[in-house]
Design an enzyme around this catalytic site. Structure first.
Site, PDB file in Angstrom:
ATOM      1  CG  ASN A   8      -1.705   1.253   1.413  1.00 49.10           C
ATOM      2  OD1 ASN A   8      -1.768   2.076   0.493  1.00 49.10           O
ATOM      3  ND2 ASN A   8      -2.319   1.418   2.576  1.00 49.10           N
ATOM      4  CD1 TRP A   9       3.585   1.026  -2.973  1.00 46.90           C
ATOM      5  CD2 TRP A   9       3.650   2.301  -4.815  1.00 46.90           C
ATOM      6  NE1 TRP A   9       4.340   0.366  -3.931  1.00 46.90           N
ATOM      7  CE2 TRP A   9       4.391   1.123  -5.070  1.00 46.90           C
ATOM      8  CE3 TRP A   9       3.534   3.255  -5.842  1.00 46.90           C
ATOM      9  CZ2 TRP A   9       5.025   0.883  -6.289  1.00 46.90           C
ATOM     10  CZ3 TRP A   9       4.160   3.010  -7.056  1.00 46.90           C
ATOM     11  CH2 TRP A   9       4.906   1.838  -7.274  1.00 46.90           C
ATOM     12  CE  LYS A  10      -0.213   3.342   4.751  1.00 43.21           C
ATOM     13  NZ  LYS A  10      -0.315   3.494   6.190  1.00 43.21           N
ATOM     14  CG  HIS A  98      -6.058   2.230   4.890  1.00 42.78           C
ATOM     15  ND1 HIS A  98      -5.644   3.156   5.815  1.00 42.78           N
ATOM     16  CD2 HIS A  98      -5.057   1.322   4.783  1.00 42.78           C
ATOM     17  CE1 HIS A  98      -4.435   2.820   6.235  1.00 42.78           C
ATOM     18  NE2 HIS A  98      -4.053   1.723   5.630  1.00 42.78           N
ATOM     19  CD  GLU A 100      -3.217   5.745   6.515  1.00 46.04           C
ATOM     20  OE1 GLU A 100      -3.158   5.803   5.277  1.00 46.04           O
ATOM     21  OE2 GLU A 100      -2.315   5.232   7.219  1.00 46.04           O
ATOM     22  CD  GLU A 169      -3.991  -2.335   7.076  1.00 48.42           C
ATOM     23  OE1 GLU A 169      -2.893  -2.627   6.609  1.00 48.42           O
ATOM     24  OE2 GLU A 169      -4.549  -1.249   6.847  1.00 48.42           O
ATOM     25  N   GLY A 175       1.892   2.333  10.677  1.00 50.42           N
ATOM     26  CA  GLY A 175       2.876   3.403  10.532  1.00 50.42           C
ATOM     27  C   GLY A 175       3.535   3.804  11.842  1.00 50.42           C
ATOM     28  CB  SER A 213       4.490  -1.744  11.994  1.00 56.07           C
ATOM     29  OG  SER A 213       4.114  -0.386  12.161  1.00 56.07           O
ATOM     30  N   GLY A 234       2.528  -1.154   4.272  1.00 54.33           N
ATOM     31  CA  GLY A 234       2.636   0.275   3.954  1.00 54.33           C
ATOM     32  C   GLY A 234       4.088   0.663   3.753  1.00 54.33           C
ATOM     33  N   GLY A 235       4.692   1.234   4.792  1.00 56.29           N
ATOM     34  CA  GLY A 235       6.047   1.786   4.707  1.00 56.29           C
ATOM     35  C   GLY A 235       7.059   0.866   4.038  1.00 56.29           C
TER      36      GLY A 235
HETATM   37  P1  PGA Z   1       2.353   0.297   7.614  1.00 54.76           P
HETATM   38  O1  PGA Z   1       0.942   0.531   6.903  1.00 54.76           O
HETATM   39  O2  PGA Z   1       2.896  -1.004   7.098  1.00 54.76           O
HETATM   40  O3  PGA Z   1       3.199   1.466   7.215  1.00 54.76           O
HETATM   41  O4  PGA Z   1       2.096   0.249   9.091  1.00 54.76           O
HETATM   42  C1  PGA Z   1       0.061  -0.527   6.670  1.00 54.76           C
HETATM   43  C2  PGA Z   1      -1.197   0.018   6.036  1.00 54.76           C
HETATM   44  O5  PGA Z   1      -1.628   1.110   6.431  1.00 54.76           O
HETATM   45  O6  PGA Z   1      -1.795  -0.609   5.149  1.00 54.76           O
END
Ligand code: PGA
Length: 252
Positions: A8-10, A98, A100, A169, A175, A213, A234-235
């Site tokens: 997930n590049w966001k 998600h 977010e 999640e 994050g 994470s 994500g990251g």
């Molecule tokens: P993260 O994000 O791996 O940076 O914690 C995961 C996500 O939000 O899908």
């Protein structure tokens, strides 16, 4: 079941950076992985990512996904992305719900269920995200919250529920560098698996990903859990070497 490692590049990337990332990924994918792999990229880059994929044979195993979709098929919804449009651009997956989006855009359980339905209707697999906040976990409400979130998606999608991918999640792990322990994650995944089983006799087909994470170091122990069928990353998906290590950890 084949695991799925989805990046997930966001809201990250640029034409130049995406090319570097995908080229490094291609170089590392020397053999066909035995897990499914996807990258969910910002919508403006979907066409670029498809073109890069077409140009590099090693990327043929990498599916492309989007990060959000409208609950509506088409019409006067300025700024929204229709599931049919994502399908047009070759999207195999779309992330919906998600945390977010739930947190910053007020997405409700009902809206998330409708988005999943719109994606399924267009033939795009929704990766439906659910998870509790830190306050909810500390109040002992984790199970109640994730069950409520999943129930809405089951209610809105009937027997099609077996076509979704689910992603657990925990919001406090996203994050933050804090990961749920493999046992903590497995406990929630088992609850979700049981809920899916009660809803459909096809529940064994539903992949339940862990996200929050996940990284090159902790991926193997999370992915070794019986009900963890992959990761939403994500990251670590923005660093080719880390993402490749997670893909390697998911080989069965
Ligand atoms: P993260 O994000 O791996 O940076 O914690 C995961 C996500 O939000 O899908």
């Amino acid at each position: 079941m084949k695991k799925l490692i989805a990046g997930n590049w966001k809201m990250n990337g640029s034409l130049a950076a995406n090319e570097v990332l995908l080229t490094e990924l291609a170089q590392g994918l020397t053999s066909q992985p035995s897990c499914d792999v996807a990258v969910c990229v910002p919508a403006p880059y979907l066409a670029q990512v498809q073109a890069l994929k077409a140009a590099q044979a090693a990327l043929s195993c990498v599916e492309v996904g989007a990060q959000d979709v409208s609950a509506h098929a088409s019409g006067a919804y300025t700024g929204e992305l229709g599931a049919g449009m994502l399908k047009d651009l070759g999207c195999c997956y779309v992330i919906v719900g998600h945390s977010e989006r739930r947190q910053y855009h007020g997405e409700t359980d009902l809206l998330v269920a409708e988005k999943a339905k719109a994606a399924l209707a267009a033939g795009v697999t929704p990766i439906v995200c659910i998870g509790e906040t830190l306050t909810e976990r500390e109040a002992g409400r984790t199970e109640e919250v994730v069950k409520r979130q999943l129930a809405a998606v089951i209610h809105g999608n009937g027997h099609c529920i077996s076509e979704i991918v689910l992603a657990y999640e925990p919001v406090w792990a996203i994050g933050t560098g804090k990961t749920a322990s493999p046992e903590e994650a497995q406990a929630v995944h088992a609850v979700l698996r049981a809920q899916l089983k009660a809803a459909t006799d096809q529940s064994a087909r539903v992949k339940i990903l862990y996200g929050g994470s996940m990284n090159a170091v902790n991926a193997a122990s999370l992915l070794a859990q019986p009900d963890i069928d992959g990761g939403l990353i994500g990251g670590a998906s923005l660093k080719a070497q880390d993402f490749l290590k997670i893909i390697a950890a998911a080989q069965v």
